[in-house]
Write a protein that holds these residues in place. Sequence first.
Motif, mmCIF file in Angstrom:
data_model
loop_
_atom_site.group_PDB
_atom_site.id
_atom_site.type_symbol
_atom_site.label_atom_id
_atom_site.label_comp_id
_atom_site.label_asym_id
_atom_site.label_seq_id
_atom_site.Cartn_x
_atom_site.Cartn_y
_atom_site.Cartn_z
ATOM 1 N N UNK A 92 -6.915 -0.274 -8.237
ATOM 2 C CA UNK A 92 -7.399 1.234 -8.104
ATOM 3 C C UNK A 92 -8.662 1.345 -8.842
ATOM 4 N N UNK A 93 -9.103 0.686 -10.071
ATOM 5 C CA UNK A 93 -10.326 0.777 -10.553
ATOM 6 C C UNK A 93 -11.479 -0.074 -9.967
ATOM 7 N N UNK A 94 -11.038 -1.181 -9.386
ATOM 8 C CA UNK A 94 -12.217 -1.935 -9.010
ATOM 9 C C UNK A 94 -12.279 -1.945 -7.213
ATOM 10 N N UNK A 95 -11.237 -1.662 -6.602
ATOM 11 C CA UNK A 95 -11.328 -1.545 -5.412
ATOM 12 C C UNK A 95 -11.052 -0.173 -4.675
ATOM 13 N N UNK A 96 -10.551 0.725 -5.471
ATOM 14 C CA UNK A 96 -10.390 2.160 -5.003
ATOM 15 C C UNK A 96 -9.227 2.153 -4.067
ATOM 16 N N UNK A 97 -8.058 1.241 -4.360
ATOM 17 C CA UNK A 97 -7.135 1.219 -3.522
ATOM 18 C C UNK A 97 -5.785 2.213 -4.251
ATOM 19 N N UNK A 98 -5.037 2.350 -3.216
ATOM 20 C CA UNK A 98 -3.681 2.971 -3.866
ATOM 21 C C UNK A 98 -3.199 2.194 -5.026
ATOM 22 N N UNK A 99 -2.176 2.939 -5.748
ATOM 23 C CA UNK A 99 -1.498 2.391 -6.996
ATOM 24 C C UNK A 99 -0.527 1.118 -6.668
ATOM 25 N N UNK A 100 -0.885 -0.058 -7.248
ATOM 26 C CA UNK A 100 -0.344 -1.394 -7.230
ATOM 27 C C UNK A 100 0.386 -1.568 -8.474
ATOM 28 N N UNK A 101 0.434 -0.757 -9.393
ATOM 29 C CA UNK A 101 1.014 -1.198 -10.820
ATOM 30 C C UNK A 101 2.397 -0.743 -11.300
ATOM 31 N N UNK A 102 2.922 -0.608 -12.415
ATOM 32 C CA UNK A 102 4.000 -0.314 -12.876
ATOM 33 C C UNK A 102 4.826 0.785 -12.376
ATOM 34 N N UNK A 103 4.066 1.924 -11.645
ATOM 35 C CA UNK A 103 4.618 3.147 -11.097
ATOM 36 C C UNK A 103 5.062 2.663 -9.816
ATOM 37 N N UNK A 104 4.305 1.947 -9.207
ATOM 38 C CA UNK A 104 4.578 1.596 -7.628
ATOM 39 C C UNK A 104 5.664 0.490 -7.665
ATOM 40 N N UNK A 105 5.833 -0.631 -8.478
ATOM 41 C CA UNK A 105 6.866 -1.459 -8.424
ATOM 42 C C UNK A 105 8.245 -0.800 -8.852
ATOM 43 N N UNK A 106 7.984 0.238 -9.826
ATOM 44 C CA UNK A 106 9.169 0.953 -10.111
ATOM 45 C C UNK A 106 9.965 1.917 -9.018
ATOM 46 N N UNK A 107 8.866 2.330 -8.176
ATOM 47 C CA UNK A 107 9.356 3.001 -6.981
ATOM 48 C C UNK A 107 9.882 2.240 -5.942
ATOM 49 N N UNK A 108 9.271 1.149 -5.712
ATOM 50 C CA UNK A 108 9.794 0.299 -4.568
ATOM 51 C C UNK A 108 10.889 -0.511 -4.989
ATOM 52 N N UNK A 109 11.204 -0.584 -6.272
ATOM 53 C CA UNK A 109 12.561 -1.049 -6.665
ATOM 54 C C UNK A 109 13.493 -0.167 -6.386
ATOM 55 N N UNK A 110 13.417 0.992 -6.733
ATOM 56 C CA UNK A 110 14.594 1.958 -6.646
ATOM 57 C C UNK A 110 14.997 2.328 -5.300
ATOM 58 N N UNK A 111 13.741 2.387 -4.426
ATOM 59 C CA UNK A 111 14.059 2.548 -2.824
ATOM 60 C C UNK A 111 14.819 1.359 -2.423
ATOM 61 N N UNK A 112 14.503 0.015 -2.794
ATOM 62 C CA UNK A 112 15.087 -1.178 -2.296
ATOM 63 C C UNK A 112 16.412 -1.048 -2.617
ATOM 64 N N UNK A 113 16.763 -1.012 -4.096
ATOM 65 C CA UNK A 113 18.127 -0.666 -4.523
ATOM 66 C C UNK A 113 18.954 0.287 -3.583
ATOM 67 N N UNK A 114 18.500 1.258 -3.353
ATOM 68 C CA UNK A 114 19.341 2.424 -2.564
ATOM 69 C C UNK A 114 19.627 1.896 -1.212
ATOM 70 N N UNK A 115 18.520 1.336 -0.785
ATOM 71 C CA UNK A 115 18.709 0.617 0.461
ATOM 72 C C UNK A 115 19.562 -0.232 0.839
ATOM 73 N N UNK A 116 19.632 -1.307 -0.218
ATOM 74 C CA UNK A 116 20.562 -2.238 -0.181
ATOM 75 C C UNK A 116 21.952 -1.711 -0.210
ATOM 76 N N UNK A 117 22.077 -0.876 -1.160
ATOM 77 C CA UNK A 117 23.547 -0.418 -1.426
ATOM 78 C C UNK A 117 24.081 0.444 -0.174
#
Length: 278
Positions: free
Chosen positions: A59-84
């Motif tokens: 974000x701060x150096x490359x101006x990209x989208x979020x790749x931090x703790x919020x992102x991985x938390x969201x991905x984890x919850x989506x992945x878990x629901x998808x798997x279930x």
Amino acid sequence: MPDQSGRDGLGRSIAERFAQRVEINVPGRGNPKVRRLIERVNADDDLYALWLAANVNAVERLGMTDHGPVHVKIVMNIADKLLRLLVEHGVETSVVRNYAMEPADAEVVVVLAALLHDVGMSVHRADHESFSLFIAQQKVRELLDGLYDGPTASIIRSEILHAIIAHRSGGKPLTLEAGVVRVADALDMAKGRSRIPFTGGSTSIHSVSAAAIEAIHLESGETKPVRIRIDLSNSAGIFQLDQLFREKLMGSGLEPYVELDANPVGEAEQRLVQSFRL
């Protein structure tokens, strides 16, 4: 070189960033191994610092989208629901098919792979999936310690590392679990994914199209086990679906199990995207 430090309100110092620590929730219910893993994750300052470093680079150096703790938390919850959802509809996971494990073990693979898939961004964006492997190798050992016997832990670790590397562009997952992580990563595309760059003034197609995704819903499908229902505020969101999500879904191994419907807001927008389906 882009510098957007402070735009998320966390401050510049490490202490200030840690003071706004994002807690990872326990996904789903009834899996004691996952519950124990999340306890360890939330107590792991080293892992959280890696997430912060990844997000600073993104974000701060490359101006990209979020790749931090919020992102991985969201991905984890989506992945878990998808798997279930897949398991509930009788889809067999790879650790069950190949190693006679339990679906609960597949959930361990998916949860840890989702949480660790972008830690290599703490080193560099270029080839970050490969960097994630050597960082995650030791971290997975630490987090799994005592939860499995030695040989089983080695297999689980290998499955996690495979899911991490398979989320890269052009990656070809060999397991259902890796496909789930790959697709879940692509599904963090709601307007929150542009939460930092777009609100900070970035108007790239990535941030604008992400801002057009109002909400993502995972539910049982009509013709396939899983339906991904997406609410669009305008047709810019089609870029996310056609250019980004399509690439992640194709070759993921989940194509036979997933249907996608886009639901535009407004009559004009509905006419523009009415025929769009994956």
